[in-house]
Enzyme design. Structure first.
Site, PDB file in Angstrom:
ATOM      1  N   CYS A 132       0.659  -0.886  -0.142  1.00 54.31           N
ATOM      2  CA  CYS A 132       0.080  -0.066   0.187  1.00 54.31           C
ATOM      3  C   CYS A 132       0.681   0.863  -0.465  1.00 54.31           C
ATOM      4  O   CYS A 132       1.517   1.680  -1.248  1.00 54.31           O
ATOM      5  CB  CYS A 132      -0.690  -0.313   1.343  1.00 54.31           C
ATOM      6  SG  CYS A 132      -2.549   1.289   0.967  1.00 54.31           S
ATOM      7  N   HIS A 171      -3.674  -4.903  -0.060  1.00 57.64           N
ATOM      8  CA  HIS A 171      -3.161  -5.980   1.326  1.00 57.64           C
ATOM      9  C   HIS A 171      -3.135  -7.410   1.471  1.00 57.64           C
ATOM     10  O   HIS A 171      -4.462  -7.680   1.874  1.00 57.64           O
ATOM     11  CB  HIS A 171      -4.424  -4.966   2.842  1.00 57.64           C
ATOM     12  CG  HIS A 171      -4.359  -3.507   2.048  1.00 57.64           C
ATOM     13  ND1 HIS A 171      -3.823  -2.788   3.559  1.00 57.64           N
ATOM     14  CD2 HIS A 171      -5.041  -2.719   1.732  1.00 57.64           C
ATOM     15  CE1 HIS A 171      -3.261  -1.813   3.581  1.00 57.64           C
ATOM     16  NE2 HIS A 171      -4.211  -1.403   2.390  1.00 57.64           N
ATOM     17  N   GLU A 209      -2.343  -9.199   2.843  1.00 64.05           N
ATOM     18  CA  GLU A 209      -2.636  -9.127   4.646  1.00 64.05           C
ATOM     19  C   GLU A 209      -3.744  -9.127   4.863  1.00 64.05           C
ATOM     20  O   GLU A 209      -4.552  -9.646   5.940  1.00 64.05           O
ATOM     21  CB  GLU A 209      -1.897  -8.117   5.545  1.00 64.05           C
ATOM     22  CG  GLU A 209      -2.713  -6.964   5.891  1.00 64.05           C
ATOM     23  CD  GLU A 209      -1.990  -5.785   5.038  1.00 64.05           C
ATOM     24  OE1 GLU A 209      -1.514  -6.627   3.658  1.00 64.05           O
ATOM     25  OE2 GLU A 209      -2.803  -4.782   4.582  1.00 64.05           O
TER      26      GLU A 209
END
Ligand SMILES: Nc1ncnc2c1ncn2[C@@H]1O[C@H](COP(=O)(O)OP(=O)(O)O)[C@@H](O)[C@H]1O
Ligand SMILES: Nc1ncnc2c1ncn2[C@@H]1O[C@H](COP(=O)(O)OP(=O)(O)O)[C@@H](O)[C@H]1O
Ligand SMILES: [Mg+2]
Ligand SMILES: [Mg+2]
Lengths: 1070, 356
Positions: B237, B322, B324
């Site tokens: 990001c 993202h 994650e």
């Protein structure tokens, strides 16, 4: 695209039945569109004539033939398609496809299976394989053991601990499955189940777990997305088809949502599905543990729901992927600019609610569980749970105004504590009752296993109800609060002792009106032009401007017995005709299983309630030029008069005249005035007068409520006691409209005319005859077009009567009129001023689209008359599809109240051919093992004598009950005696079944019209035979005329005379 | 209470969080779950968050160990319907209680679809939650270094593995750290302006974070140094934007950003492989300014913006989305696994590969 097939055979799903309904018309239609866009020719095999997918100019060729391996093979031989699609026609198509593969037909004729490979389908259908495949990637399934004997099952259950879940492989709608609490129950259950399936699974019962589903799409490049997740409000144990379901899930955290999503994708990749599928989970709310319950490697009811819930055209995309496209090659059809490889973001909530019809069946248990019984469903869209929940309850069209504030009677549940524990079809009302009486959310959660969040929301509704009831004045904020909690004007009126109109007026004055919002798949992130719309009170701005020159068509509402895909077909035809006439089209409907609710069918789709209030809301906003109420069946038809009274322009016949036909006594008056014969009748004012009248006309008499279809609450009273009982039931069903009683006429034939008129002049008509005598509801009757046994003189008279009646009522648009016929003498039984169940049938058989004509006539177009519908060079027969196997314990006997859930129709060069094919399309088979005959009354035995005498021609063993065997013997036909159960002698009925010795049962009961439950021993025997036949899937005929026709056709025709011809090959002959 | 927008629009609402006023940049997110993760995502620093999904609060608020940082970072929250009632095994309190405790104002009863469409058409706008329209200047997060507000002030070491992975914490989500933590890894979490090239490390991850990347001149300078070390690097990001700036290319602000859980990103090298990703960013990479050494790795299938880059020859990769997740889909978590693998391989063969 390389290697694109040139011609594809698409398998449909046949007649609508419980567990497999209209959703496959939607999926098949989308598949056809998707393939044709690619220049691929589509040959469709589906005997369901009432579907949109079997329309002319849709598929390149249609076969109205039974979905059996024989006919499918013949079609393949003839058409030589290079590919086949199995996943768009439900379990029927899937099973047929598997059979064709197993028999080597696909290989022999070089037909490639598109989409998910057959081996994958097997992995998902065979529970043993399924569990094995999932354990390979460490995905959890319920602990389970396969058992082929009772002993094995007992052992398994003991090691799992009771309760256990018992399930059978290769079935749908949870057929044969159930919760078993004890060893005793286990033994009882398996005795019947193991007779129909070779193997069952005994599983750990996931008590109190949440049930969650994901719809997954995968392409051959391994792109895999989950289009929608759905949470069942009812916990595990209540079939998803029986559950209230919300989308997206409401009580799953991010972790749970995405964990299950991840497992879904992993599983689907591992299985190798190409196209669309559905994966079902159990989720343990206490620790987050999960089990995969099943994967359906095909389009399903859930995928239709997900499609409508998200705006993502799952079936369309699945068809493209089956051709070999990548998800990224396909555009999101809603935005037109973004890709189809994405997961829709909803900015609203949808709730699906099942629609049951068990009350129609005497003796049917109301309990719900892991077997599916519902006949249809509705979907509500809104922006709060309370809003969609109350909307959905109203949408089921069972007379409820919502969760609470209901009319007295059916919706207050005295024994609610019991019903919370053991859910029934009335479970929402039991919940309401409990909450109204102050039961706590936690205690209801304990009893039902429903997640507290949902119960808290339901409690909110009760809180708002109290506020509305107790407030001194109905202020604007309170009104808004009530509307946001999903209260209808009627509910508010009921609570305030006011009227619907008064509440509406107050509300509008206070500026409390709903706003129109759009469904765009991306929660507003990208602009979209697609007008897929709903109304909500949670908002201040309309997403769209009103349309111009629009005409609105009111759709059919939920599928239920008596109202199904045929009314969706009519709605769709009307919209198409309107579009051709240059109108902007609006559809209002809320049934997620339909084609009419595809957002590309109309210019504006309002996925909304078909209530007076909501239709007026939409009319207030859109100000359409006209509203069409005659296409969607009884729900819109019933709105005709109220809408007119509110100044809404209705296209077609004047609602006042519709009323004169719907109200049974006004109509009977009218017939009397016109001098048209009808069965003796009397309007019911008091019970004692009715009794007096009935004994004057003589029993049996028929009790008939007004403004209903499918003969709801209609009954034949054989004596005074029954009459009194039935009158009570009828007044509950139709309290606003009067009930009449008529003389029930025995041994007469029934014919009907479907037609279209303009300002009282007949434009086109089709006359069809019933195989069964009057007394079998027209929706359950076998119908023949053109008529084979009706005199020309009768036809002429029927036409003349019709002309007189439509003139009197100044009909413009569709109508259907039904007659009793004895020789040339005709009596009128009813007139419906709307499209009837048989419109798709008569349209497709005659080759004239009656709805297209009707719509144009309603718009004022001049169309020359055409009458060439009687003399056709072929015959078509329509047969009812029953779902008795799903409604346990019910006697599968025909009656004046309709019981079938669907229908099919087939063509033939002769009546015999059409009849056999049509009956085969609803599950009849040409008998090969043996026939069991049992005919109650002597006169019936004599009537059937000509056929019985020839039975030996079939060269099959004949089994008969003692009386029938005796009779056969007298006439030189040999048969084996089958003793009654009570006699203690063998072989008895039970032996016959366990030996599987017969594959056709003709059982003509003594008391044809009786429905008061089996009382005498003899009747009990008959009931046992019929019920076992249904449970074991053995073809059963209980009607004398149908038995005659079927046997006669069997004798006359050989199997090679069941021709495999396309629809256009028949039509071309006209 | 009301929500006021800079363009003059206002929305009535019912407060359900802290009773005070607030202001910030109004942005919308279309995710249907994950309000706990979103609210605690430091990338939302300085912003008022609008949830397009209308029912919020249903599963309550769990223990802090489920959070993406220690506290709520949004300046305010706007929803259509707030659910005070909640039910979930992990829930400790309601969303409203939590917002109150953390002093974050929130409004319900807002036509969030109308608001979203407005933001889509006008672009992201400044706004305020207050009883009256604020006078004078409106708070604008673009005028301040947001990263400095959320980045930790000290170096924190966790784990005891042989490999050292530096996480440059510009406002990192906890899940990034959770996912790089392995038995063989020591994670060294450093402030945004810390010169990590001074410590011996095997790989570096530049985290997500709020605001305009051009404020982070210190980080950019350190990244330029790190490029010379040729050790595996992963940007997430804001991390991708900082790497791009360090590589001499440019970023720009999107009209209304990408904030959702359903952004499709195509792996450009395969052409057909598409991943569903979770995103939360306002700024994007200007493809035309990328030098030849950098290849576009991912592209957004909807609007064609650059979603990931990879160095042509060195082990530097970065993504705009993202991997994650948390909240959102986990489809691209393999990117973090791959990074850790790269670090492992590089640590073993590093000496040989040094001069590549
Ligand atoms: N192990 C189980 N414990 C409790 N309920 C179960 C279990 N397995 C299935 N069910 C219930 O039975 C229903 C039908 O089972 P399913 O496998 O989905 O069959 P179908 O093919 O008919 O959809 C499910 O929707 C679920 O509610
Ligand atoms: N007077 C009658 N005598 C014999 N059968 C009748 C008579 N009236 C109706 N029926 C039978 O009952 C069925 C249903 O009646 P109908 O009035 O058509 O109800 P619905 O409005 O539900 O279609 C008919 O199809 C016919 O078979
Ligand atoms: Mg299922
Ligand atoms: Mg009728």
């Amino acid at each position: 695209m390389k290697n694109k097939p040139k011609k594809v055979l698409l398998l449909g799903s046949g007649g609508l039945k419980i567990g497999q309904a209209g959703e496959f018309d939607y999926s098949g239609s989308q598949a056809i569109k998707a393939l044709q866009e690619e220049g691929v020719k589509v040959i469709l095999m589906n005997p369901n004539i009432a579907t949109v997918q079997t329309d002319e100019k849709f598929a390149d060729g249609v076969y109205f033939l039974p979905l059996t391996d024989y006919f499918a093979t013949e079609i393949i031989k003839k058409e030589r398609p290079d590919a086949i699609l199995l996943s768009f026609g439900g379990q029927t198509a899937l099973n047929l496809g598997l059979a064709l593969e197993r028999q080597g037909v696909l290989k022999k004729y070089n037909v490639k299976v598109l989409g998910t490979p057959v081996s994958t389908i097997r992995d998902t259908e065979d529970r043993d394989l399924f569990i094995k495949r999932l354990s390979e990637i460490e995905v959890k399934t319920a602990r389970s053991y396969a058992a082929t004997t009772v002993v094995q099952a007992k052992k398994a259950a003991r090691s799992l601990g009771y309760p256990v879940m018992v399930r059978s492989a290769f079935s749908l709608g949870g057929e044969g499955s159930g919760k078993i609490n004890s060893e005793k129950e286990l033994v009882e259950k398996l005795e019947t189940v193991l007779q129909t399936v070779p193997q069952v699974l005994v599983e750990e019962y996931l008590l109190g777990w949440k049930e969650v589903e994901y719809e997954v799409v995968r392409d051959q490049f391994d792109n895999c997305i989950t289009v929608c997740n759905m949470e069942n409000i009812d916990p595990m144990g209540v079939h998803t088809g029986e559950s209230m379901v919300v989308a997206p899930s409401q009580t799953l955290s991010n972790e749970e949502y995405h964990h299950l999503r991840e497992v879904a994708i992993k599983t689907i990749r591992h299985l190798g599905i190409v196209g669309e599928c559905n994966i079902q989970y159990a989720l343990n709310p206490k620790n987050g543990d999960y089990r995969v319950i099943e994967v359906n490697a095909r389009l399903s009811r859930s995928s239709a729901l997900a499609s409508k819930a998200t705006g993502y055209p799952l079936a369309f995309v699945a068809a493209k992927l089956a051709l070999g496209y990548a998800l990224t090659d396909i555009k999101n059809a809603v935005t037109g600019t973004t890709t189809a490889c994405f997961e829709p973001a909803l900015d609203y909530i949808v709730l699906k609610m099942p629609r049951w019809d068990v009350a129609k069946f005497q003796g049917a248990p109301a309990g719900i569980g892991s077997e599916m019984k519902s006949v249809g469903e509705v979907m509500a869209i809104g922006r709060s749970f309370e809003e969609v929940f109350q909307k959905a309850i109203r949408m089921t069209a069972i007379g409820a105004h919502g969760f609470t504030a209901n009319p007295p009677g059916n919706f207050s549940i005295k024994n609610y504590t019991k019903e919370l524990k053991n859910p029934t079809t009335r479970r929402v009302f039991a919940l309401a009752e409990a909450l109204r009486r102050g039961a706590s959310v936690s205690s209801i959660h304990k009893a039902t296993g429903i997640t507290s969040w949902f119960l808290e929301k339901m409690q909110n509704i009760i809180v708002v109800e109290k506020e509305v009831k107790n407030a001194k004045t109905l202020t604007a904020p309170l009104l808004r609060r009530a509307k946001q909690a999903g209260f209808s004007d009627i509910q508010i009126a009921l609570l305030r002792g006011s009227s619907e109109d008064a509440v509406r007026a107050t509300r509008k004055k206070a500026g409390v009106v709903p706003v129109v919002k759009q469904i765009d798949t991306l929660a507003g992130e990208f602009p979209s032009d697609t007008n897929y719309l709903y109304l909500t009170y949670h908002g201040v701005e309309n997403d769209i401007q009103r349309g111009k020159q629009s005409v609105a068509v009111l759709g059919s509402g939920p599928y239920c017995i008596g109202s199904s895909v045929e009314f969706d077909w009519s709605s769709v035809q009307a919209v198409k005709a309107l579009a051709r006439a240059g109108k902007e089209t609006i559809i209002i409907n809320y049934n997620p299983e339909t084609v009419s609710t595809d957002y590309d069918m109309s210019d504006r789709l309002y996925f909304e309630e078909l209530s007076l209030e909501r239709v007026l809301d939409i009319v207030d906003f859109e100000k359409p030029e006209g509203v069409i109420v005659s296409m969607g069946g009884q729900i819109p038809n019933n709105l005709a008069l109220p809408l007119k009274k509110h100044g809404v322009p209705i296209l077609g016949t004047d609602p006042d005249n519709i009323h004169r036909a719907e109200s049974r006594h006004l109509f009977s008056d009218l017939l009397d005035t016109l001098g048209i014969e009808q069965p003796q009748w009397a309007e019911l004012t008091t019970v004692s007068r009715a009794v007096e009248k009935a004994s004057a006309m003589g029993y049996p008499v028929l009790v008939r409520p007004s403004y209903v279809l499918s003969g709801a609450a209609m009954n034949i009273a054989l004596h005074e006691g029954q009459l009194i009982k039935f009158l009570e039931r009828a007044s509950v069903v139709s309290s606003e409209h009067p009930v009449v009683i008529s003389k029930f006429i025995e041994n007469v034939r029934e014919i009907e005319i479907d037609g279209v008129a303009q300002r009282g002049n007949l434009n086109i008509y089709a006359i069809s005859e019933h195989v069964e005598n009057a007394g079998t509801h027209s929706g359950d009757a076998t119908i023949v077009l053109p008529p084979q046994h009706t005199y020309l003189e009768t036809v002429r008279r029927a036409k003349n009567i019709t002309r007189a009646v439509i003139k009197e009522l100044n009909i413009t648009g569709p109508f259907n009129i039904q007659f009793l016929a004895k020789d040339n003498q005709l009596q009128v039984i009813e007139l419906n001023i709307r499209a009837s169940r048989s419109f798709p049938f008569v349209s497709k058989v005659t080759g004239h689209n009656f709805i297209d004509i009707a719509t144009r006539l309603m718009l004022g177009e001049k169309i020359p008359e055409r009458y060439q519908t009687v003399d056709l060079p072929y015959v078509a027969v329509k047969s009812p599809q029953f779902s008795y196997n799903r409604i346990k314990g019910v006697d599968p006997l025909g009656y004046v109240e309709m019981a079938s859930t669907g229908e099919v129709a087939c063509f033939g060069d002769t009546y015999d051919e059409a009849l056999l094919k049509s009956m085969m399309a609803v599950g009849f088979r040409l008998p090969k093992k043996g026939i069991f005959v049992s005919i109650g009354r002597d006169d019936n035995k004599i009537k059937l004598l000509p056929e019985l005498k020839q039975l030996h021609k079939l060269g099959l063993p004949i089994h008969a009950t003692p009386g029938t065997a005796e009779f056969l013997k007298e006439h030189g036909v040999k048969s084996q005696i089958v003793h009654k159960l009570q006699s203690g002698r063998h072989p008895n009925v039970s032996d016959l079944f366990s030996k599987r010795a017969v594959d056709l049962i003709i059982n003509i009961p003594t008391r044809a019209y009786s429905r008061s439950g089996a009382t005498t021993k003899q009747m009990k025997d008959g009931y046992t035979v019929r019920r076992r036949a249904v449970d074991l899937g053995i073809p059963l005929i209980t009607n004398l005329q149908l038995a005659e026709a079927f046997l006669a056709a069997l004798f006359r025709l050989g199997k090679d005379e069941l021709h495999v011809k396309r629809w256009d090959e028949y039509l071309d002959r006209i | 209470m009301k929500l006021f927008l800079k363009d003059g629009t206002q929305f009535d609402g019912t407060p359900f969080g802290h009773s005070g006023a607030t202001s910030g940049e109004v942005v919308f997110n279309t995710g249907m779950v994950g309000y706990v993760e979103s609210l605690t995502d430091p990338s939302y620093e300085g912003q008022i968050l609008v949830m397009t999904y209308p029912l919020v609060g249903n599963y309550g608020v769990p223990h802090t160990r489920f959070f993406e940082s220690k506290k709520i970072h949004v300046k305010g929250l706007i929803v259509s319907e707030y659910s005070e009632a909640y039910s979930h095994k992990d829930a400790l309190h309601s969303l409203g209680e939590w917002l109150k405790k953390e002093g974050i104002p929130a409004l319900s009863g807002v036509d969030t679809r109308m608001l979203t469409k407005k933001l889509r058409e006008h672009g992201t706008m400044l706004g305020a939650i207050a009883t009256e329209r604020p006078r004078g200047k409106w708070y604008d997060p673009d005028l301040e270094n947001q990263v400095a507000l959320v980045s930790p002030s000290e170096v924190v070491k966790t784990g005891s593995g042989a490999l050292t992975i530096v996480v440059v914490d510009c406002g990192s989500k906890e899940n990034i750290v959770r996912l790089v933590s392995r038995p063989d890894v020591t994670v060294v979490r450093v402030p945004w302006d810390y010169d990590f090239t001074d410590i011996p490390y095997d790989g570096v991850l530049i985290s997500n974070g709020p605001g305009d990347p051009t404020f982070c001149t210190a980080t950019i300078a350190h990244l330029k140094k790190a490029f010379r070390l040729k050790k595996p690097m992963l940007g997430i990001c804001l991390g991708v934007q900082l790497m791009v700036l360090a590589a001499g290319a440019k970023t720009y602000k999107l009209k209304y950003g990408h904030r959702s859980h359903n952004q499709p990103c195509i792996d450009v090298s395969s052409g057909t492989r598409c991943y569903i990703t979770s995103q939360n960013h306002s700024f994007a990479i200007d493809e035309n300014t990328l030098s030849k050494e950098w290849k576009v790795w991912f592209k957004n299938a909807n609007d064609g913006t650059v979603e990931g880059i990879a160095h042509a020859s060195l082990p530097y990769k970065a993504v705009q989305f993202h991997p994650e997740a948390s909240p959102g889909p986990t489809d691209t978590q393999w990117i973090i696994d791959q990074f850790v693998d790269d670090v492992r391989v590089h640590a073993k063969t590093g000496s040989k590969k040094k001069n590549v």
